[in-house]
Design an enzyme around this catalytic site. Structure first.
Site, PDB file in Angstrom:
ATOM      1  N   TYR A  51      78.257  30.007  80.269  1.00 44.67           N
ATOM      2  CA  TYR A  51      78.606  29.067  79.188  1.00 44.67           C
ATOM      3  C   TYR A  51      78.381  27.634  79.649  1.00 44.67           C
ATOM      4  O   TYR A  51      78.432  26.713  78.833  1.00 44.67           O
ATOM      5  CB  TYR A  51      80.055  29.251  78.742  1.00 44.67           C
ATOM      6  CG  TYR A  51      80.399  30.607  78.175  1.00 44.67           C
ATOM      7  CD1 TYR A  51      79.441  31.584  77.995  1.00 44.67           C
ATOM      8  CD2 TYR A  51      81.709  30.922  77.847  1.00 44.67           C
ATOM      9  CE1 TYR A  51      79.767  32.827  77.498  1.00 44.67           C
ATOM     10  CE2 TYR A  51      82.051  32.169  77.343  1.00 44.67           C
ATOM     11  CZ  TYR A  51      81.064  33.115  77.183  1.00 44.67           C
ATOM     12  OH  TYR A  51      81.392  34.354  76.679  1.00 44.67           O
ATOM     13  N   HIS A 109      79.864  40.118  83.330  1.00 40.42           N
ATOM     14  CA  HIS A 109      79.509  39.679  81.980  1.00 40.42           C
ATOM     15  C   HIS A 109      78.704  40.728  81.197  1.00 40.42           C
ATOM     16  O   HIS A 109      79.036  41.046  80.046  1.00 40.42           O
ATOM     17  CB  HIS A 109      78.707  38.375  82.062  1.00 40.42           C
ATOM     18  CG  HIS A 109      78.750  37.555  80.838  1.00 40.42           C
ATOM     19  ND1 HIS A 109      78.583  36.184  80.831  1.00 40.42           N
ATOM     20  CD2 HIS A 109      78.919  37.906  79.547  1.00 40.42           C
ATOM     21  CE1 HIS A 109      78.672  35.739  79.594  1.00 40.42           C
ATOM     22  NE2 HIS A 109      78.874  36.753  78.792  1.00 40.42           N
TER      23      HIS A 109
END
Ligand SMILES: NC(=O)C1=CN([C@@H]2O[C@H](COP(=O)(O)OP(=O)(O)OC[C@H]3O[C@@H](n4cnc5c(N)ncnc54)[C@H](OP(=O)(O)O)[C@@H]3O)[C@@H](O)[C@H]2O)C=CC1
Ligand SMILES: O=C(O)C(=O)[C@@H](O)[C@H](O)C(=O)CO
Length: 277
Positions: A51, A109
């Site tokens: 991110y 992730h």
């Protein structure tokens, strides 16, 4: 400020029933948005290396009036850091970026099955936890078979599996597997990224019945599925709206009717084929 209830994970740590997604919350505006969410009652902040906002999350935490120990900071190991040593290094890098002493939750992730290293990566998160770098460890976008592989290989059950979950994609079978194995479900894109979901006639009608907004109705559905939704909002009013979920409840029939909106994934985020580095 809303008090967001919490549940206990399989490792004994407390985990809120709602958190803040931070994808695309960057820069000074992103830090401010995260802080307004904490002021509104959010205690779980979901970030990731990919991110590119770990510094902002860390700044929001350090600048908050809420004690660090009362906040839960989560990040994720990117696909390019798969491997036992690489995963530990990724956690250390996140701690440096955030300028924090520990993470509350670290997730793998994406499993990236073609790379074939998610079991090694899981061993790395176990190492990181044993070194006190992270309190809870989990995964994201793992299937039942992948979860079973981790458990069989290491004996350590992930505390959390963060997956795509919303009324268009309710994941009943995966949630049943989670319940059977004591894994907390966490819903990403819980509002289906504000597609037409909020304008569905059923959602609109039930929102009127409960005198809430369509968004609150959908997020309450997540609560009653025993999943921690992590809606992202940059707007203080919508953050407060999204947290105000704990003064009403849906009937079992209403939960089932919302789940019957099922039609599939938002995009091609199938963990068997979608990989991210
Ligand atoms: N593990 C993974 O692979 C993935 C994890 N995630 C995580 O899940 C989080 C949430 O998912 P995300 O994909 O962001 O999408 P969401 O389903 O949370 O929807 C976010 C969108 O909804 C809008 N919104 C939020 N609240 C309201 C409201 N009350 N009324 C109307 N619109 C609203 C936001 O706009 P606004 O900001 O203007 O309010 C934003 O555009 C991410 O931020 C990330 O942390 C997401 C995808 C994949
Ligand atoms: O937001 C996340 O955690 C992601 O993994 C994103 O990259 C997600 O896959 C996405 O938004 C793709 O469009």
């Amino acid at each position: 400020m809303t008090h967001i209830p919490a549940v206990t994970l399989n490792d004994g740590f407390s985990f809120p029933e709602l958190g803040l997604g931070t994808y695309n919350l960057r820069g000074a505006e992103g830090t401010a948005a995260i802080q307004t969410a904490v002021d509104a009652g959010y205690r779980l902040l979901d970030s990731a290396v990919n991110y590119e906002n770990e510094a902002e999350v860390g700044e929001a935490v350090r600048g908050s009036s809420v004690a660090r120990d009362d906040l839960l900071v989560a990040s994720k190991v990117p696909g390019r850091s798969h491997g036992r040593a690489e995963a530990v290094a990724s956690v250390e890098s996140s701690l440096r970026a955030m300028r924090l002493d520990y993470l509350d939750l670290e997730l793998i992730h994406w499993p990236n099955p073609s790379v074939g290293k998610y079991v090694d990566t899981w061993r790395g998160l176990i190492d990181a936890r044993e070194r006190g770098l992270v309190r809870s460890i989990g995964v994201s976008n793992f299937t039942e078979a992948m979860l079973s592989e981790l458990i069989d290989a290491t004996g350590v059950v992930p505390a959390v599996n963060q997956v795509e979950l919303h009324p268009y994609f309710p994941q009943a079978a995966l949630r049943a597997f989670h319940a059977e194995h004591g894994i907390r479900t966490e819903s990403w894109s819980p509002l289906a990224r504000r597609t037409e979901l909020l304008t569905e006639q059923l959602i609109q009608e039930l929102a009127v019945v409960h005198a809430v907004t369509p968004t609150q109705l959908v997020l309450r559905w997540h609560v009653q599925l025993d999943s921690t939704a992590i809606p992202k909002s940059s707007d203080p009013d919508r953050q407060r709206e999204n947290a105000d979920l704990f003064t009403f409840s849906l009937t079992d029939d209403q939960v089932a009717a919302i789940s019957a909106l099922e039609r599939g994934r938002l995009w091609d985020g199938d963990p068997l084929t979608h990989e991210e580095m």
